[in-house]
Every structure is written in C-alpha cells, then in structure tokens.
Scaffold this motif. Structure first.
Motif, PDB file in Angstrom:
ATOM      1  N   GLY A  99      27.191  40.560  39.843  1.00 53.26           N
ATOM      2  CA  GLY A  99      28.557  40.029  39.869  1.00 53.26           C
ATOM      3  C   GLY A  99      29.465  40.740  38.878  1.00 53.26           C
ATOM      4  N   THR A 100      28.934  40.988  37.670  1.00 51.35           N
ATOM      5  CA  THR A 100      29.742  41.646  36.633  1.00 51.35           C
ATOM      6  C   THR A 100      30.029  43.096  37.026  1.00 51.35           C
ATOM      7  N   ALA A 101      29.021  43.774  37.580  1.00 48.07           N
ATOM      8  CA  ALA A 101      29.214  45.173  37.979  1.00 48.07           C
ATOM      9  C   ALA A 101      30.281  45.272  39.073  1.00 48.07           C
ATOM     10  N   ILE A 102      30.194  44.387  40.069  1.00 47.87           N
ATOM     11  CA  ILE A 102      31.197  44.403  41.144  1.00 47.87           C
ATOM     12  C   ILE A 102      32.588  44.127  40.567  1.00 47.87           C
ATOM     13  N   TYR A 103      32.659  43.164  39.652  1.00 43.73           N
ATOM     14  CA  TYR A 103      33.956  42.848  39.043  1.00 43.73           C
ATOM     15  C   TYR A 103      34.518  44.050  38.280  1.00 43.73           C
ATOM     16  N   MET A 104      33.639  44.724  37.523  1.00 44.17           N
ATOM     17  CA  MET A 104      34.111  45.877  36.740  1.00 44.17           C
ATOM     18  C   MET A 104      34.618  46.994  37.644  1.00 44.17           C
ATOM     19  N   VAL A 105      33.900  47.235  38.736  1.00 47.48           N
ATOM     20  CA  VAL A 105      34.361  48.267  39.683  1.00 47.48           C
ATOM     21  C   VAL A 105      35.717  47.860  40.272  1.00 47.48           C
ATOM     22  N   LEU A 106      35.836  46.580  40.675  1.00 48.47           N
ATOM     23  CA  LEU A 106      37.083  46.122  41.295  1.00 48.47           C
ATOM     24  C   LEU A 106      38.264  46.264  40.342  1.00 48.47           C
ATOM     25  N   VAL A 107      38.119  45.804  39.088  1.00 50.39           N
ATOM     26  CA  VAL A 107      39.288  45.843  38.188  1.00 50.39           C
ATOM     27  C   VAL A 107      39.567  47.257  37.678  1.00 50.39           C
TER      28      VAL A 107
ATOM     29  N   SER B 162      33.854  52.734  30.619  1.00 45.79           N
ATOM     30  CA  SER B 162      34.876  51.748  30.279  1.00 45.79           C
ATOM     31  C   SER B 162      34.301  50.339  30.402  1.00 45.79           C
ATOM     32  N   ASP B 163      34.562  49.498  29.403  1.00 47.01           N
ATOM     33  CA  ASP B 163      33.995  48.150  29.452  1.00 47.01           C
ATOM     34  C   ASP B 163      34.970  47.150  30.078  1.00 47.01           C
ATOM     35  N   LYS B 164      36.060  47.642  30.658  1.00 46.89           N
ATOM     36  CA  LYS B 164      37.031  46.716  31.241  1.00 46.89           C
ATOM     37  C   LYS B 164      36.371  45.852  32.315  1.00 46.89           C
ATOM     38  N   GLY B 165      36.477  44.551  32.173  1.00 45.00           N
ATOM     39  CA  GLY B 165      35.904  43.645  33.155  1.00 45.00           C
ATOM     40  C   GLY B 165      34.535  43.110  32.782  1.00 45.00           C
ATOM     41  N   ILE B 166      33.981  43.613  31.676  1.00 47.85           N
ATOM     42  CA  ILE B 166      32.628  43.185  31.298  1.00 47.85           C
ATOM     43  C   ILE B 166      32.624  41.724  30.849  1.00 47.85           C
ATOM     44  N   ASP B 167      33.796  41.206  30.486  1.00 47.59           N
ATOM     45  CA  ASP B 167      33.914  39.800  30.084  1.00 47.59           C
ATOM     46  C   ASP B 167      33.510  38.862  31.225  1.00 47.59           C
ATOM     47  N   PHE B 168      33.453  39.376  32.460  1.00 47.32           N
ATOM     48  CA  PHE B 168      33.065  38.516  33.580  1.00 47.32           C
ATOM     49  C   PHE B 168      31.609  38.039  33.456  1.00 47.32           C
ATOM     50  N   ALA B 169      30.815  38.704  32.612  1.00 45.88           N
ATOM     51  CA  ALA B 169      29.418  38.281  32.422  1.00 45.88           C
ATOM     52  C   ALA B 169      29.334  36.821  31.995  1.00 45.88           C
ATOM     53  N   MET B 170      30.258  36.388  31.142  1.00 48.22           N
ATOM     54  CA  MET B 170      30.228  34.994  30.693  1.00 48.22           C
ATOM     55  C   MET B 170      30.544  34.053  31.847  1.00 48.22           C
ATOM     56  N   THR B 171      31.586  34.387  32.624  1.00 49.02           N
ATOM     57  CA  THR B 171      31.930  33.581  33.793  1.00 49.02           C
ATOM     58  C   THR B 171      30.734  33.505  34.735  1.00 49.02           C
ATOM     59  N   ALA B 172      30.108  34.673  34.968  1.00 50.54           N
ATOM     60  CA  ALA B 172      28.974  34.720  35.885  1.00 50.54           C
ATOM     61  C   ALA B 172      27.822  33.846  35.388  1.00 50.54           C
ATOM     62  N   LEU B 173      27.579  33.865  34.081  1.00 55.14           N
ATOM     63  CA  LEU B 173      26.508  33.035  33.516  1.00 55.14           C
ATOM     64  C   LEU B 173      26.763  31.557  33.802  1.00 55.14           C
ATOM     65  N   PHE B 174      27.985  31.099  33.552  1.00 48.00           N
ATOM     66  CA  PHE B 174      28.298  29.686  33.786  1.00 48.00           C
ATOM     67  C   PHE B 174      28.212  29.349  35.275  1.00 48.00           C
TER      68      PHE B 174
END
Lengths: 111, 239
Positions: A99-107, B162-174
């Motif tokens: 999920g995080t990888a897909i999100y990072m690619v998208l943004v 680039s780490d842009k978007g890596i913050d989604f890991a927390m959302t994904a965990l919840f």
C-alpha cells in the motif's frame, strides 16, 4: 539535548508501562475486576484504531482535496489496496509495504 | 556455546515475531528519521522503542515529535491506544506469581501483543521453566523491536530515493489493524462508533484538534450504549 523528546519518551513510556502493570497492581491479590473495566477496554481498542484511521485520512483530506491532487484519489486507491490485500492474504507486512509503495508511486509520479 | 532446551524453544517461537518486528520497526524508524524533523533520530528511535515497545505508538511518536504535541494530549492518546495492554495482565497474574520483583517488572514492562500471545500459550512443564521461557522470549522480542526501529532510523537519514509519501505507512498500519479487528463481529459496532465520533470531531475541529473531542464523544457513547452493547456480547457468549 532535545527536552521535548525526553518528555515524550517519559510520557509515552510511563503511560504504557503503567497500563501493562495495572492488572497486577489492582488485582494481584486475587480481587475480581469490575465488569465495566472489561467492557470499556474491549470496545475502546477497535474504536481508537478507527479514530486513528479517520485522523490519518483527515490529515490528507485537509491538504490534498484539490483538483491538482485529483481530490485525494491516491489516498483512496492506496487505502483500498491495503484493505483488499489484508482481507485476501492476511499478511500485515505485505499489505503495509504494498500500500505504501503504491501510494509513493502515485504521489511522486501521477498526482 | 550451548543453550538450554527452554531457551532454544523460546528462540524458535520468537522467530515469526523477529520478522514482523524488524520490518515494522524499520518502517517506523525510517519515518522517524525522514518526517519528524528531530536531530539524532537513531538515538531517539532506540530510546522510544526501548521504553514503550509499542507498534502503533511508535508511528504516532513521529507525528508528535514533528508537531510538538502537548504532553497532556500525548498521555491521553497513549492511554486510549494502548488500553488493551491493561487487559493482558489479567490472564498472566497467576503465571507471574512468586518470582523475583525485577523479573516480574521486566515481564510486565515487555508485554506486547505478540509476546503476550506467546506467553499465554506456552506450556513448559515447571514454573521455573515457564518463567525462563517468558523472560527469554520477552528479551528477544524487545531486542528485535529496538534493532528494527534503530536501523530504520539510521537508514532513513540517507534514503537512496525520494521519501515523499512514505508517511502512508502509518495510515496503512492502522487500516490493517482495523481490517483484522472487523473480522470479529463484536468489534464492528465499537469500531463504527469510534469512526463516527472521529468524523464528527474532524468536521468540527479539524485534524489537529480532533482526537480529544473524538475520545470524549466515543466514551460517552459507549457508556450510554453499554446496556445494549454488553448485553449483545453476553447473548453471544451464552449461545
């Protein structure tokens, strides 16, 4: 030295350890816990997690509900992927990483 | 070097936890280095993971460090997030009886979801072996978690992409935790109440001030709805 971080360590660690010790402090001598404690503990866990999901999505909603970001489509797609993967494979690591990888690619590349 | 069979059994049952803690801790550590804005993230990663040993909390700490969230709010949120820990001990009081105080203290301090599950399930033949098994298991899991978070924080200081978007890991965990909790029917109404309370609080107060009002709304709802919610559960148990 970062004094806020020190205080953060003390508060998060202190509250967590106190919670873990609570049953041993209160009921170590064999007393029965009142039913309402069990009830609140039971219902609060899923409720707190649901609240945090809303909080995380809310943070995104505030900054990314614009036409430029396709009204948060990246967040919705990534969230849906996480739910579906978790329902299907039951593997938390897989769901979170995919999920995080897909999100990072998208943004980074699309929206 | 040779280890006793008890220690070996504890190590073997800790292996799945090792995979999970190293990977999840690593993600939380990367996030701490990349998104909290604090200096020396590896030091704070090690300190926070060693003291609280708590997955969801480790991710929240990133946000709190970045926004310097008031400590009262931090305390209340930690309480709600980790209140389940206060239930775990109830089933271990008997097992942890009659042991040295510092061993008992460590066993209590190290009680995570995974460690709890394995300690409740262990079936060593004597009380001594039981305690040894639990202590070994707890220490190993504790180390895995610290190692995961700390190495993640080190790696996060120099990510090759680039780490842009890596913050989604927390959302994904919840989302993952919520999805799993909703597999059990009895968790669905509480989760819906929590989510609904949070949406109301978000619409009124915005994301940065919503958590305390959301908790007040949901706890009120739970107290009011207790006759209904609790009765429903008992009916289910009696079936």
């Amino acid at each position: 030295m970062n004094s806020y971080m020190l205080a953060l360590v003390a508060v998060t660690g202190g509250v967590t350890i106190l919670l873990r010790a609570m049953p041993f402090i209160l009921f170590g001598s064999g007393k029965q816990p009142p039913a309402v404690i069990g009830y609140i503990g039971r219902v609060l866990s899923p409720a707190a997690i649901a609240m945090l999901v809303v909080y995380c999505m809310g943070v995104y909603a505030e900054s990314r509900m614009t036409a430029e970001h396709m009204f948060g489509a990246a967040e919705l797609i990534a969230a849906a992927v996480v739910v579906l993967l978790q329902l299907w494979r039951r593997n938390p690591l897989l769901s979170i990483i995919a999920g995080t990888a897909i999100y990072m690619v998208l943004v980074q590349c699309v929206m | 070097m040779r280890f006793s069979p008890v220690v070996r059994r504890a190590f073997i049952s800790s292996l799945p936890v090792m995979m999970g803690y190293l990977a999840m801790g690593f993600a939380a550590g990367v996030l701490l280095a990349a998104h909290s804005g604090i200096s020396m993230p590896a030091v704070w990663g090690a300190t926070t993971s060693a003291t609280s040993i708590s997955g969801a909390l480790q991710f929240m700490i990133v946000d709190w460090a970045r926004m310097q969230t008031p400590l009262m709010q931090v305390a209340l949120l930690t309480l709600c997030l980790n209140i389940r820990y206060a239930m775990y001990g109830l089933s271990l009081i008997g097992k942890f009886k009659n042991i040295t105080w510092w061993k008992k203290l460590y066993l209590i301090w190290s009680l995570t979801d995974e460690t709890y599950a394995l300690e409740v399930a262990e079936k060593e033949s004597s009380h001594n072996d039981s305690i040894r098994y639990c202590l070994t298991l707890a220490a190993l899991n504790h180390l895995y978690w610290i190692a995961g978070v700390t190495s993640g924080a080190v790696a996060g200081m120099a990510l090759p992409f680039s780490d842009k978007g890596i913050d989604f890991a927390m959302t994904a965990l919840f989302i993952v935790i919520l999805t799993d909790q909703c597999r059990e029917a009895q968790n669905r109404i509480p989760a819906a109440i929590g989510g609904f309370a949070a949406i109301i609080a978000f619409l009124i107060f915005g994301s940065q001030n919503m958590l305390i009002p959301a908790m007040i709304i949901m706890i009120t709802a739970f107290v009011v709805a207790r006759p209904k919610l609790d009765a429903k559960r008992e009916a289910k148990v009696n079936e």
